[in-house]
Design a protein around this motif. Structure first.
Motif, PDB file in Angstrom:
ATOM      1  N   GLN A  35       0.805  -1.218   0.000  1.00 54.69           N
ATOM      2  CA  GLN A  35       0.000   0.000   0.000  1.00 54.69           C
ATOM      3  C   GLN A  35       0.844   1.277   0.000  1.00 54.69           C
ATOM      4  O   GLN A  35       0.304   2.370   0.190  1.00 54.69           O
ATOM      5  CB  GLN A  35      -0.915   0.021   1.229  1.00 54.69           C
ATOM      6  N   ALA A  37       1.985   3.374  -2.025  1.00 52.85           N
ATOM      7  CA  ALA A  37       1.536   4.516  -2.831  1.00 52.85           C
ATOM      8  C   ALA A  37       0.381   5.266  -2.168  1.00 52.85           C
ATOM      9  O   ALA A  37       0.126   6.426  -2.494  1.00 52.85           O
ATOM     10  CB  ALA A  37       1.127   4.051  -4.222  1.00 52.85           C
ATOM     11  N   SER A  38      -0.310   4.616  -1.245  1.00 58.19           N
ATOM     12  CA  SER A  38      -1.465   5.264  -0.612  1.00 58.19           C
ATOM     13  C   SER A  38      -1.295   5.412   0.905  1.00 58.19           C
ATOM     14  O   SER A  38      -2.284   5.484   1.632  1.00 58.19           O
ATOM     15  CB  SER A  38      -2.736   4.472  -0.923  1.00 58.19           C
ATOM     16  N   TRP A  39      -0.073   5.498   1.370  1.00 54.33           N
ATOM     17  CA  TRP A  39       0.152   5.693   2.802  1.00 54.33           C
ATOM     18  C   TRP A  39      -0.480   6.989   3.282  1.00 54.33           C
ATOM     19  O   TRP A  39      -0.910   7.091   4.422  1.00 54.33           O
ATOM     20  CB  TRP A  39       1.637   5.702   3.134  1.00 54.33           C
ATOM     21  N   ALA A  41      -2.774  10.774   2.012  1.00 53.08           N
ATOM     22  CA  ALA A  41      -3.588  11.486   1.026  1.00 53.08           C
ATOM     23  C   ALA A  41      -3.756  12.917   1.513  1.00 53.08           C
ATOM     24  O   ALA A  41      -3.742  13.175   2.720  1.00 53.08           O
ATOM     25  CB  ALA A  41      -4.950  10.821   0.858  1.00 53.08           C
ATOM     26  N   SER A  55      -4.355   4.905   5.871  1.00 52.58           N
ATOM     27  CA  SER A  55      -3.817   3.605   5.449  1.00 52.58           C
ATOM     28  C   SER A  55      -2.755   3.096   6.416  1.00 52.58           C
ATOM     29  O   SER A  55      -2.741   1.915   6.772  1.00 52.58           O
ATOM     30  CB  SER A  55      -3.239   3.723   4.033  1.00 52.58           C
ATOM     31  N   TYR A 129       6.135  11.889  -1.134  1.00 53.68           N
ATOM     32  CA  TYR A 129       4.982  12.060  -2.006  1.00 53.68           C
ATOM     33  C   TYR A 129       4.880  13.509  -2.451  1.00 53.68           C
ATOM     34  O   TYR A 129       5.063  14.418  -1.644  1.00 53.68           O
ATOM     35  CB  TYR A 129       3.689  11.701  -1.273  1.00 53.68           C
ATOM     36  N   ASP A 133       0.284  13.987  -6.591  1.00 53.20           N
ATOM     37  CA  ASP A 133       0.129  12.527  -6.683  1.00 53.20           C
ATOM     38  C   ASP A 133      -0.800  11.955  -5.615  1.00 53.20           C
ATOM     39  O   ASP A 133      -1.262  10.821  -5.757  1.00 53.20           O
ATOM     40  CB  ASP A 133       1.490  11.837  -6.574  1.00 53.20           C
ATOM     41  N   VAL A 134      -1.062  12.702  -4.555  1.00 55.19           N
ATOM     42  CA  VAL A 134      -1.884  12.188  -3.459  1.00 55.19           C
ATOM     43  C   VAL A 134      -3.069  13.083  -3.137  1.00 55.19           C
ATOM     44  O   VAL A 134      -3.764  12.875  -2.143  1.00 55.19           O
ATOM     45  CB  VAL A 134      -1.034  11.936  -2.194  1.00 55.19           C
ATOM     46  N   MET A 136      -6.644  14.342  -3.145  1.00 50.96           N
ATOM     47  CA  MET A 136      -7.974  13.756  -3.349  1.00 50.96           C
ATOM     48  C   MET A 136      -8.833  14.739  -4.152  1.00 50.96           C
ATOM     49  O   MET A 136      -8.726  15.949  -3.966  1.00 50.96           O
ATOM     50  CB  MET A 136      -8.643  13.471  -2.001  1.00 50.96           C
TER      51      MET A 136
END
Length: 137
Positions: A35, A37-39, A41, A55, A129, A133-134, A136
């Motif tokens: 996970q 890439a989604s640690w 947001a 996450s 990041y 890219d993160v 929302m």
């Protein structure tokens, strides 16, 4: 990239869940690595940047600490985490009691995020990041 993730997922699924409660580094590290890439947001809300750690916090029981840094800052700010609920069937459950899953910053101020996870076995993982890219929708 997909094949190693599928192999790791297959290994997790092949292990009986009753034997693991996902409260150690050995149990949560493979999940967190899948996970990565989604640690985190970022969400723009109510005139602020909200940086979510959902996450990571969902698998916090195998972690000793989480540190973050915004923009050029190193990952040195500690993230306060809810304790593990080891006396329940869902020790990693997020109850929200006095431990938010996000931190706030002025709107538009968070351009990059650095994150460092320290597992309960002393090993660390780090990631960086870019906001775009993160972010929302």
């Amino acid at each position: 990239m997909i094949r190693p993730a599928l192999a790791c997922l297959a290994a997790l699924l092949a292990t009986p869940l009753a034997a693991e409660d996902f409260t150690t580094a050995a149990e949560v590290r493979p999940i967190l690595n899948m996970q990565r890439a989604s640690w985190i947001a970022v969400r723009e809300y109510d005139g602020q940047d909200l940086v979510y750690f959902t996450s990571v916090l969902a698998w916090r029981c195998g972690l000793e600490s989480v540190h973050y840094g915004f923009n050029d800052a190193p990952a040195e700010t500690p993230l306060e985490m809810e304790p593990c609920h080891t006396d329940t069937a869902t020790p990693n459950a997020i109850t929200g009691d006095a431990h938010p899953i996000y931190v706030t910053a002025p709107l538009g101020s968070v351009e990059t995020i650095r994150l460092r996870l320290t597992y309960d076995d002393g090993m660390t993982d780090e990631a960086s990041y870019a906001r775009k890219d993160v972010l929302m929708p």
